[in-house]
Structures are given as C-alpha cells and as structure tokens.
Design an enzyme around this catalytic site. Structure first.
Site, PDB file in Angstrom:
ATOM      1  N   PHE A 196       3.469  -8.929  -8.992  1.00 25.94           N
ATOM      2  CA  PHE A 196       4.655  -9.070  -8.626  1.00 25.94           C
ATOM      3  C   PHE A 196       5.447 -10.507  -9.432  1.00 25.94           C
ATOM      4  O   PHE A 196       4.688 -10.817 -10.845  1.00 25.94           O
ATOM      5  CB  PHE A 196       4.884 -10.446  -7.538  1.00 25.94           C
ATOM      6  CG  PHE A 196       4.660  -9.776  -6.418  1.00 25.94           C
ATOM      7  CD1 PHE A 196       5.787  -9.635  -5.147  1.00 25.94           C
ATOM      8  CD2 PHE A 196       2.676  -8.932  -5.860  1.00 25.94           C
ATOM      9  CE1 PHE A 196       5.468  -9.102  -3.605  1.00 25.94           C
ATOM     10  CE2 PHE A 196       3.166  -7.634  -4.289  1.00 25.94           C
ATOM     11  CZ  PHE A 196       4.174  -8.546  -3.527  1.00 25.94           C
ATOM     12  N   ARG A 224       1.920   8.547   7.240  1.00 28.57           N
ATOM     13  CA  ARG A 224       2.084   8.195   8.463  1.00 28.57           C
ATOM     14  C   ARG A 224       3.950   8.368   8.555  1.00 28.57           C
ATOM     15  O   ARG A 224       4.714   7.360   7.860  1.00 28.57           O
ATOM     16  CB  ARG A 224       1.586   7.275   9.395  1.00 28.57           C
ATOM     17  CG  ARG A 224       0.578   7.192   8.732  1.00 28.57           C
ATOM     18  CD  ARG A 224      -0.466   6.249   9.632  1.00 28.57           C
ATOM     19  NE  ARG A 224      -0.581   4.988   8.329  1.00 28.57           N
ATOM     20  CZ  ARG A 224      -0.735   3.960   8.600  1.00 28.57           C
ATOM     21  NH1 ARG A 224      -0.346   3.330  10.279  1.00 28.57           N
ATOM     22  NH2 ARG A 224       0.226   3.062   8.313  1.00 28.57           N
ATOM     23  N   ALA A 246      -3.648   1.164  12.868  1.00 28.79           N
ATOM     24  CA  ALA A 246      -4.836   1.337  12.249  1.00 28.79           C
ATOM     25  C   ALA A 246      -5.730  -0.096  12.607  1.00 28.79           C
ATOM     26  O   ALA A 246      -6.827   0.042  13.146  1.00 28.79           O
ATOM     27  CB  ALA A 246      -5.324   1.202  10.783  1.00 28.79           C
ATOM     28  N   THR A 274       3.942   1.609  -1.250  1.00 29.16           N
ATOM     29  CA  THR A 274       4.538   1.841  -2.361  1.00 29.16           C
ATOM     30  C   THR A 274       4.171   2.197  -3.152  1.00 29.16           C
ATOM     31  O   THR A 274       4.083   3.397  -4.199  1.00 29.16           O
ATOM     32  CB  THR A 274       5.204  -0.186  -2.776  1.00 29.16           C
ATOM     33  OG1 THR A 274       5.892  -0.097  -1.630  1.00 29.16           O
ATOM     34  CG2 THR A 274       5.918  -0.124  -3.382  1.00 29.16           C
ATOM     35  N   TRP A 328       6.584  -0.449  -7.694  1.00 27.85           N
ATOM     36  CA  TRP A 328       7.799  -1.787  -7.211  1.00 27.85           C
ATOM     37  C   TRP A 328       9.243  -1.386  -8.544  1.00 27.85           C
ATOM     38  O   TRP A 328      10.801  -1.154  -7.725  1.00 27.85           O
ATOM     39  CB  TRP A 328       7.615  -2.831  -6.517  1.00 27.85           C
ATOM     40  CG  TRP A 328       8.328  -3.298  -5.614  1.00 27.85           C
ATOM     41  CD1 TRP A 328       8.788  -2.727  -4.367  1.00 27.85           C
ATOM     42  CD2 TRP A 328       9.673  -4.125  -5.764  1.00 27.85           C
ATOM     43  NE1 TRP A 328       9.678  -3.430  -4.033  1.00 27.85           N
ATOM     44  CE2 TRP A 328      10.690  -4.781  -4.643  1.00 27.85           C
ATOM     45  CE3 TRP A 328      10.564  -5.249  -7.517  1.00 27.85           C
ATOM     46  CZ2 TRP A 328      11.831  -4.897  -4.977  1.00 27.85           C
ATOM     47  CZ3 TRP A 328      11.773  -5.718  -7.311  1.00 27.85           C
ATOM     48  CH2 TRP A 328      12.348  -5.950  -6.342  1.00 27.85           C
ATOM     49  N   LYS A 386       7.842  -6.018   9.319  1.00 25.98           N
ATOM     50  CA  LYS A 386       8.421  -4.798   8.737  1.00 25.98           C
ATOM     51  C   LYS A 386       9.562  -5.109   7.818  1.00 25.98           C
ATOM     52  O   LYS A 386       9.661  -5.439   6.971  1.00 25.98           O
ATOM     53  CB  LYS A 386       7.186  -3.698   8.781  1.00 25.98           C
ATOM     54  CG  LYS A 386       6.072  -4.340   8.490  1.00 25.98           C
ATOM     55  CD  LYS A 386       5.753  -3.167   8.769  1.00 25.98           C
ATOM     56  CE  LYS A 386       5.043  -2.692   7.435  1.00 25.98           C
ATOM     57  NZ  LYS A 386       3.932  -1.620   7.131  1.00 25.98           N
ATOM     58  N   LYS A 389       0.740  -1.281   0.239  1.00 23.43           N
ATOM     59  CA  LYS A 389      -0.108  -0.050  -0.269  1.00 23.43           C
ATOM     60  C   LYS A 389       1.041   1.474   0.111  1.00 23.43           C
ATOM     61  O   LYS A 389       0.616   2.180  -0.832  1.00 23.43           O
ATOM     62  CB  LYS A 389      -1.103  -0.417   1.305  1.00 23.43           C
ATOM     63  CG  LYS A 389      -2.243   1.152   1.404  1.00 23.43           C
ATOM     64  CD  LYS A 389      -3.121   0.636   2.390  1.00 23.43           C
ATOM     65  CE  LYS A 389      -2.455   0.927   4.077  1.00 23.43           C
ATOM     66  NZ  LYS A 389      -2.108  -0.065   4.064  1.00 23.43           N
ATOM     67  N   PHE A 441      -3.689  -0.757   6.939  1.00 20.09           N
ATOM     68  CA  PHE A 441      -4.264  -2.128   7.202  1.00 20.09           C
ATOM     69  C   PHE A 441      -5.012  -1.976   5.993  1.00 20.09           C
ATOM     70  O   PHE A 441      -5.304  -1.249   4.960  1.00 20.09           O
ATOM     71  CB  PHE A 441      -4.690  -2.909   8.007  1.00 20.09           C
ATOM     72  CG  PHE A 441      -3.141  -2.961   9.465  1.00 20.09           C
ATOM     73  CD1 PHE A 441      -2.465  -3.565   8.909  1.00 20.09           C
ATOM     74  CD2 PHE A 441      -4.025  -2.019   9.918  1.00 20.09           C
ATOM     75  CE1 PHE A 441      -1.707  -3.772   9.933  1.00 20.09           C
ATOM     76  CE2 PHE A 441      -2.848  -2.575  11.286  1.00 20.09           C
ATOM     77  CZ  PHE A 441      -1.342  -3.328  10.998  1.00 20.09           C
TER      78      PHE A 441
END
Length: 552
Positions: free
Chosen positions: A378, A90, A269, A69, A406, A101, A67, A297
C-alpha cells in the site's frame, strides 16, 4: 485516482470467443452469455493437468488483505512470463456486494471483467441455486399440507429457505399462517444462498449425474422416530437438478490483461467450505500449465477447507501456496486501530507478525506445502516497515516478495510469479490435517489444535446430542466443515493476533449429506448475515444509460 469500477469500465475487453479460443477451448464448448461472458461445457475439453497454486491470507482485518486482487495479478504475471495461466475464482455473492465489500472481482489493475456484471447477477447461477433450494422447501411444506405421507415431524424439519442477500430479519420466520389453505404453521428460517447445501453440492459435484445423486441425498427432515427423509424421498432431486443444468457449467471471463478466468460457485469460507467448484478447477487444470485459485478468508478457514475437504474429495494436489499479507493488517494484529494504520509503527508490525507466521507454519508444517508470502503493498507502507518485515520472514526461513499488482497489474506481480514457478518445482510433501477415518470429535479437536492452536473443543449439550445422533445415522466418518468467525484463530472475533489458552465451543452440528460433510457451528457465527449500519448499497447507483457506479 480512478476507482475500481472506473478502471474496469475504461478497459478494452476481447470478445469471449477470442478468450476461449486462445485458451484452447473448442467453439462447441462455448455458450456465450453476451459479448464478454460464456458458459463452458467441460466434456469437450481435453488436456494435461497443470500446477495448482492456492492463494490464501493471514487472518482478515478491516484494513483488507487483497487476496482476490493478488490471485488475478499473479495469473496475469504468469502470462507475462510466457506461461499458460488460468485463474479459478468464486462468484461474488450479492450479500457482501450490497453489504460491506461493495464488489469482489479484484481491484485496481488486477480485476476480472466485466466487473459490474460479475458482481451483479453474472450468469444467474446463484439465482438457480436459490430456486433449487426453495423448490425443495416448497415441496416439503406441500407434502405436509397434502397429508404428510412420509411422516415429517414438524419440529424436525431441517431444510431452510435461502436468498442471496444479507437479511437478518429472515433468520427466524413462521410459515403457513393464514388458515388451512396456506399450509401448516411451523417455524422456519433462511440461510444466505452461499451458505446453502445446494451451493456446496454444486461446488463439489463432478458432473450433472453426481450433482443429481448428491441432491437426492439431502436430508430435509426427520420422522418422530428419527428416520431421515431425503430430497429423493420427496422426488424433488430431479427437478432441482433440472434447475441447475446450466448453472453447473463454469463461467469464462477475462482479466484486464485478457488472461482467462473461470468463475464458478461461491460458498463462504466462514460458514461453508469457501472455494470455487471442483468442475471449474479441474477444467482450468486441463487448460493451463499454472492454475491460480483462492480460498476465502484466512488460511485457518478457506485454505483448511480447500485442502481437507475439496482436495480430498476431488483428488486434487496443490503444488504451492501464496500467503497474502499487508503491513497495515499486521499492525492491526499488533494492536493498532483501523484509523491509525497508515502511520509508521514498527513495534506494532513486529507484534502482529506472529499471525502471519502461524498461518505460514500451518501451510508448511501441517500440510507440507511450499509457501511464499506476498506482501500486498500500500502507498502508506514505509521502506523501514517493509525492511523489517523482510528481516522477520528471513529469520523464520520464509520466502517473501512484494506484490504491486493493484497498481501495476501483472507487471507488479512478476517477482511473485517467478517465486511461485520456483516453488512448483520443489519436492511436494502435501498431506491432510485429519485422518478420514477419525470421528467427528477427533477431527474437530485435530483442526482446533493443529490449525487454530486451541487447547481443544467444547461441545454444548445440544451439539453433543447431535454428534451422537449423526454417528448413529452412519455419518461418523464424514469430513467436518467448521463455521467460525473469520476475524480470529479463536471463535471470538475480538481476539486478534495469535490467541492462546482458548477452546473452540461447538454449539450446533448438522449434516450436509449431499455435500458430504458435517457442519460445526461455533461461537456466534450466523448462516444469515446482516447488513451494516451503512451498507454498500447506499453508494451503488445506475445512470440513465445503464452505467453502474459505486461498486468500489
């Protein structure tokens, strides 16, 4: 293949003064924090309000959705199309950075930089928030030690200490041990900083004056006869605001492609309201024709709170929503385990698609927002899977496009940016999910039924008692912020996809009077997370020259 941090460390950054000037920020408003970061004073900024674009996602999975990215790549793509774009994000918490992460500044060629600084301490805002929070905690215990003139009931003190780290050992502690000189013994505990009310207040305040007033309304505890005792009663709010006088100013950085980014605040969140500060968002809307922001999220958590809490309080009106999904995540919701997600599996993709559809329908039908699905591609995604996903979206009148930000940065998001520009020109029938005048139980049942698609809400005896008390104290019309697992529409993280026939169990309620909402704790959600068996901290290191590695 380069890692995220290697890509970031090889990037050429522009001096932050150049980024600010290009964004139309006058020099008097810029307070540099080194070469590539700055605090911005919003009072110097004038401009017209741009279009606000919310980036949200399907229900999170261990496969990841991308999200942040996508948010960064979309902002860069809009810039490539000649638009004045600003991203509003954020600030990463050290808890996830050292926990699971390992970094939260985007990925690949869609990152904000300097990513190592952003992930580690940044401009110190979270430390200031923790200090303000813990100052109030210290003043509570000192007040009791000095005679307890305000009459705190020791078992009714509701203010916790906080630290910006996942540390399960601090969930429940006893303070004041060691004799009279060390205070009065009592039970206490810690929240993670991003779940603290001070974080929520900083993110919802309109300016420093509003911040101080909100801090003053914080309820620290209650007397034996149930009278709230506030931070203002303790005369703590002025000093707390003094600690936050710099932290309230948004932080300016840049993407790898030099698009301006405002990073400010970082409430989770799943246990807080999950979006960056009102001040930063409104500042971005004055600087850019298009502002891309994210909410944490899945759309059932971050987007719901962004729309029903932040937008209502700050009088914000989003123009469009982007729903991020991946083929891998949809297969996970279709029953495939994490280790098998790279293999083509069209039946599982079809089985997982209803999760995407439910989120999209919520955005369109409940909130009236134009929506586009961004498939974060991906390398393991097959053409057959992508074709089926396009067909599924078309069958439900869902706009969809492939995002390759990405791998390609802004270039990989141009198609998405073009769709978003088109959505922003459509008629906007934005509305809220809940009536502001309904009771807390009505709001909770409305969110549960309309957003989670539950059969309703069940209150434990303790929650029901707290509900009645909060209404008696005059908090009955506040918005509700639901603390719920991010891994399911339900309050059971094991229920993937689109569960049905369930109810949401509210086990506790508490009021965040300064932030201006009631927090409903559901299921087994914790306000202090723990570290996994092998935390990301094990892989993070620094060499003799100060170069950091392991942040993805």
């Amino acid at each position: 293949m380069l890692t995220d941090i290697e890509i970031a460390q090889r990037a050429t950054l522009f001096p932050i003064a150049e980024i600010a000037a290009a964004a139309g920020i006058p020099a008097d408003a810029v307070e540099p924090y080194g070469k590539y970061k700055a605090k911005i004073d919003p009072k110097y900024i004038e401009g017209n309000d741009g279009k606000l674009i919310l980036v949200t996602a399907i229900t999170p999975t261990p496969a990841g959705e991308g999200k942040t990215t996508t948010t960064i790549g979309l902002a860069d793509a809009l810039t490539r199309l000649g638009k004045r774009a600003v991203a509003a994000l954020r600030d990463p918490s050290l808890g996830p950075v050292f926990g699971i992460k390992g970094g939260a500044a985007g990925g690949g060629y869609s990152q904000v930089v300097p990513m190592d600084d952003i992930n580690l301490h940044f401009t110190g805002d979270f430390h200031a928030i923790g200090a303000a929070n813990n100052l109030l905690a210290a003043m509570i215990d000192n007040h009791i030690h000095q005679g307890n003139e305000l009459g705190f009931a020791l078992d009714r003190i509701v203010w916790k200490r906080c630290v910006d780290m996942n540390d399960r050992a601090l969930r429940k502690v006893t303070v004041g041990l060691g004799g009279k000189a060390n205070g009065i013994p009592r039970d206490d505990g810690y929240d993670i900083t991003v779940a603290s009310e001070v974080m929520a207040i900083l993110c919802l305040a309109s300016d420093l004056t509003d911040l101080k007033e909100r801090l003053g309304r914080i309820i620290a505890g209650y007397t034996e006869d149930d009278r709230p005792i506030t931070a203002k009663d303790l005369k703590a709010h002025g000093a707390m605001a003094a600690l936050l006088k710099d932290a309230i100013r948004p932080n300016l950085v840049q993407t790898l492609e030099h698009t301006p980014v405002l990073i400010h605040g970082g409430p989770f969140a799943n246990i807080a309201h999950g979006c960056n500060s009102v001040i930063a968002t409104k500042l971005a809307l004055k600087l850019g024709d298009y502002v891309v922001t994210e909410a944490g999220f899945g759309a059932d958590l971050g987007a719901q709170k962004f729309l029903d809490i932040k937008c209502r309080m700050a009088n914000l009106r989003p123009s469009a929503a982007v729903l991020v999904a991946t083929v891998r995540a949809l297969k996970y919701h279709g029953g495939v385990e994490k280790d098998s997600l790279t293999a083509e599996n069209i039946p599982a993709l079809i089985a997982g698609f209803p999760n995407l559809l439910r989120h999209a329908d919520n955005l369109r039908a409940v909130y009236g927002l134009p929506c586009v699905v961004a498939i974060n591609r991906f390398p393991s995604d097959t053409d057959a899977e992508l074709n089926v996903l396009h067909e599924l979206c078309a069958a439900h009148d869902l706009d969809v496009t492939i995002s390759e930000v990405w791998e390609k940065g802004g270039e990989g998001g141009v198609a998405l940016a073009e769709r978003v520009i088109g959505l922003c020109e459509r008629p906007n029938r934005f509305r809220f999910c809940c009536s502001p005048h309904s009771t807390p139980e009505e709001k909770l049942n409305t969110i549960a039924r309309r957003i989670y698609h539950a059969e309703g809400v069940v209150f434990t005896e303790a929650a029901h008692t707290e509900l009645n008390r909060l209404k008696t104290l005059g908090f009955g019309e506040l918005p509700v912020c639901v603390a719920k697992t991010q891994y399911s529409f339900s309050d059971d993280p094991k229920k993937r996809g689109v569960p049905s026939g369930f109810r949401i169990t509210v086990r506790r309620l508490r009021v965040a009077a300064g932030a201006g909402f009631i927090i409903a704790l559901t299921g087994s959600i914790m306000t202090m997370p723990g570290l996994p068996k092998h935390p990301a901290a094990e892989r993070i290191d620094v060499d003799e020259n100060g170069n950091i590695s392991g942040l993805f």
